[in-house]
Scaffold this active site. Sequence first.
Site, PDB file in Angstrom:
ATOM      1  N   ASP A  46       4.298   1.197  -1.499  1.00 10.35           N
ATOM      2  CA  ASP A  46       3.018   0.754  -2.335  1.00 10.35           C
ATOM      3  C   ASP A  46       2.356   1.824  -3.350  1.00 10.35           C
ATOM      4  OD1 ASP A  46       2.224   1.798   0.263  1.00 10.35           O
ATOM      5  OD2 ASP A  46       0.091   1.538  -0.378  1.00 10.35           O
ATOM      6  N   LYS A  96     -11.099   2.916 -10.117  1.00  8.54           N
ATOM      7  CA  LYS A  96     -10.601   3.148  -8.866  1.00  8.54           C
ATOM      8  C   LYS A  96     -11.835   3.668  -8.151  1.00  8.54           C
ATOM      9  CE  LYS A  96      -7.394   5.804  -5.920  1.00  8.54           C
ATOM     10  NZ  LYS A  96      -6.224   6.596  -5.916  1.00  8.54           N
ATOM     11  N   GLY A 126      -7.562  -2.058  -2.707  1.00  2.00           N
ATOM     12  CA  GLY A 126      -8.480  -2.009  -1.777  1.00  2.00           C
ATOM     13  C   GLY A 126      -9.838  -1.426  -2.404  1.00  2.00           C
TER      14      GLY A 126
HETATM   15  P1  AMP Z   1      -3.298   4.646  -0.259  1.00  2.53           P
HETATM   16  O1  AMP Z   1      -2.469   5.364   0.881  1.00  2.53           O
HETATM   17  O2  AMP Z   1      -4.471   5.672  -1.005  1.00  2.53           O
HETATM   18  O3  AMP Z   1      -2.327   4.425  -1.290  1.00  2.53           O
HETATM   19  O4  AMP Z   1      -3.988   3.368   0.190  1.00  2.53           O
HETATM   20  C1  AMP Z   1      -3.561   2.430   0.938  1.00  2.53           C
HETATM   21  C2  AMP Z   1      -4.059   1.053   1.005  1.00  2.53           C
HETATM   22  O5  AMP Z   1      -5.621   1.270   1.514  1.00  2.53           O
HETATM   23  C3  AMP Z   1      -4.079   0.658  -0.560  1.00  2.53           C
HETATM   24  O6  AMP Z   1      -4.229  -0.693  -0.376  1.00  2.53           O
HETATM   25  C4  AMP Z   1      -5.656   1.108  -0.852  1.00  2.53           C
HETATM   26  O7  AMP Z   1      -6.279   0.179  -1.970  1.00  2.53           O
HETATM   27  C5  AMP Z   1      -6.453   0.912   0.556  1.00  2.53           C
HETATM   28  N1  AMP Z   1      -7.577   1.754   0.440  1.00  2.53           N
HETATM   29  C6  AMP Z   1      -7.432   3.305   0.500  1.00  2.53           C
HETATM   30  N2  AMP Z   1      -8.702   3.824   0.550  1.00  2.53           N
HETATM   31  C7  AMP Z   1      -9.421   2.747   0.599  1.00  2.53           C
HETATM   32  C8  AMP Z   1     -10.999   2.431   0.688  1.00  2.53           C
HETATM   33  N3  AMP Z   1     -11.612   3.604   0.661  1.00  2.53           N
HETATM   34  N4  AMP Z   1     -11.576   1.262   0.692  1.00  2.53           N
HETATM   35  C9  AMP Z   1     -10.569   0.285   0.443  1.00  2.53           C
HETATM   36  N5  AMP Z   1      -9.424   0.330   0.571  1.00  2.53           N
HETATM   37  C10 AMP Z   1      -9.101   1.514   0.267  1.00  2.53           C
HETATM   38 MG    MG Z   2      -2.118   3.426  -2.752  1.00  4.18          MG
END
Ligand code: AMP
Ligand code: MG
Length: 501
Positions: A259, A120, A100
């Site tokens: 994930d 990132k 994301g």
């Molecule tokens: P995480 O829990 O940080 O592993 O994130 C879970 C999902 O949310 C992943 O697919 C990330 O890429 C997405 N994600 C987390 N923060 C953001 C953000 N600020 N913008 C876009 N996608 C995000």
């Molecule tokens: Mg993640």
Amino acid sequence: MSPRPEGTAIRADDLPFDNSFAELPPAFYTRLMPTPLPAPYFVAASAKAAALAGLAPAALKQDDFVAVFSGNQVPPRAQPLSAVYSGHQFGHWAGQLGDGRAILLGQLNGPEGPMELQLKGAGMTPYSRMGDGRAVLRSSIREFLCSEAMAALGIPTTRALMLTGSPQQVVRETIESAAVVTRMAPSFVRFGSFEHWHYRGRQDELRTLADYVIREFYPELQSAENPYLALLLEVTRRTARMIAHWQAVGFMHGVMNTDNMSILGITLDYGPFGFMEAFDVDHICNHTDEGGRYSYSNQVPVGHWNCYALANALLPLIEDKEAAEAALDGYIDAYGDCFDALVQAKLGLKTTQEGDRALYDAMFKLMHENRVDFTLFFRRLGELRMDVLDSDRNEADAPLRDLFLDRPGFDAWAVDYRARLRREHSQDDARRLAMHQVNPKYILRNYLAQTAIEKAQNGDFSEVAKLLAILERPFDEQPENEAYAALPPDWASHLEVSCSS
Ligand code: AMP
Ligand code: MG
């Protein structure tokens, strides 16, 4: 084996990127450009990570590298893309997720093989869902420092090459400024990358992905009778060993969703992680994890659960449920063997003897009951002398003993520990040296990270560099940095970390 000598460093535009992931069919990713950030600036770089990518560390400060690693300039040979994946979050199927806010530039050849470089926080992607595609300086400093600290501790992990910042405002609980971490790993494929195709019933893509991972990262499995089963077996083992290393150093990941589980068995996606300070087996480092699913003690069974999720996704390829279940059972032994060996070394023991299990259990129980600082305990245990007159013992043991409220409890355990040391004719000096090689003196305590973050938010990045230098040598006595090994100050007890990054 060494990075290019200073002075002959290539320009960022000439970075010789390849991209094996981009050779997969288009369904696996979206090609896109990073979104530029205003006025990007250099925050920090890791010379050790640079060496792994075959880069000269000094070059990273130059404007051309800052431009590339903030996403403002894309070198001609990069093929930027964001990968799609799905996953289980907090035990529930979450459907499609994906990069994301991460954009893969490609891979560079280093002394240990190809390393993928990923930005990132480089902007929105088709997988951003409700997110803004950005990362904030605070969490990026934490990821940068922790990646390199974990590597120095000998724990399998993604690496952090570089950290850039920008004055661009990003809204979280408060308004913060944007940053980009350049992460490195041979691959960022996750358990959820496989779940993605399995849950869509897309067996061809599932096989394509598994074949890719085996060919590129597990070539030795190609000749196995059932390579997909061999993959599950090996990933299960690696995951178990990675988590044993986490437990042995008191690391808590905080968001062990599928994930965030690497197919290479390396620590991936540093968010609300924490290192254990006052030992509490049920400690929850992520304050949004109300049920404690990812507490310290739960990391072990959750790692196993995640391997089940992977096995479930791979089952159409493995085609043998019993064999898959047997492979999963390997988790328990791989974890136990690795953890026991690590604890044995942490206690400075060279042999395995009857009663060791009881000695370890009693130690962890006492540490838990007394909320003893995890890192200080093991470091000071290395200083314990075996033969001390009864009359001198309390004084000799004071640095360690004083960590406990229950002094008689500690004394009783120390009697057993000394007896155990004598049974293998332990030598104090040699044991101290050996224990100091495995029990770190310096870990990334929350308050240390917080201090570096607050300075960086005011434009002073010196503390990030200083912490990196300290954490790159976690086992060394660094008399000039004694203060960084101290217990957290009172203000630190109010620090909270959450998923908001
Ligand atoms: P995480 O829990 O940080 O592993 O994130 C879970 C999902 O949310 C992943 O697919 C990330 O890429 C997405 N994600 C987390 N923060 C953001 C953000 N600020 N913008 C876009 N996608 C995000
Ligand atoms: Mg993640």
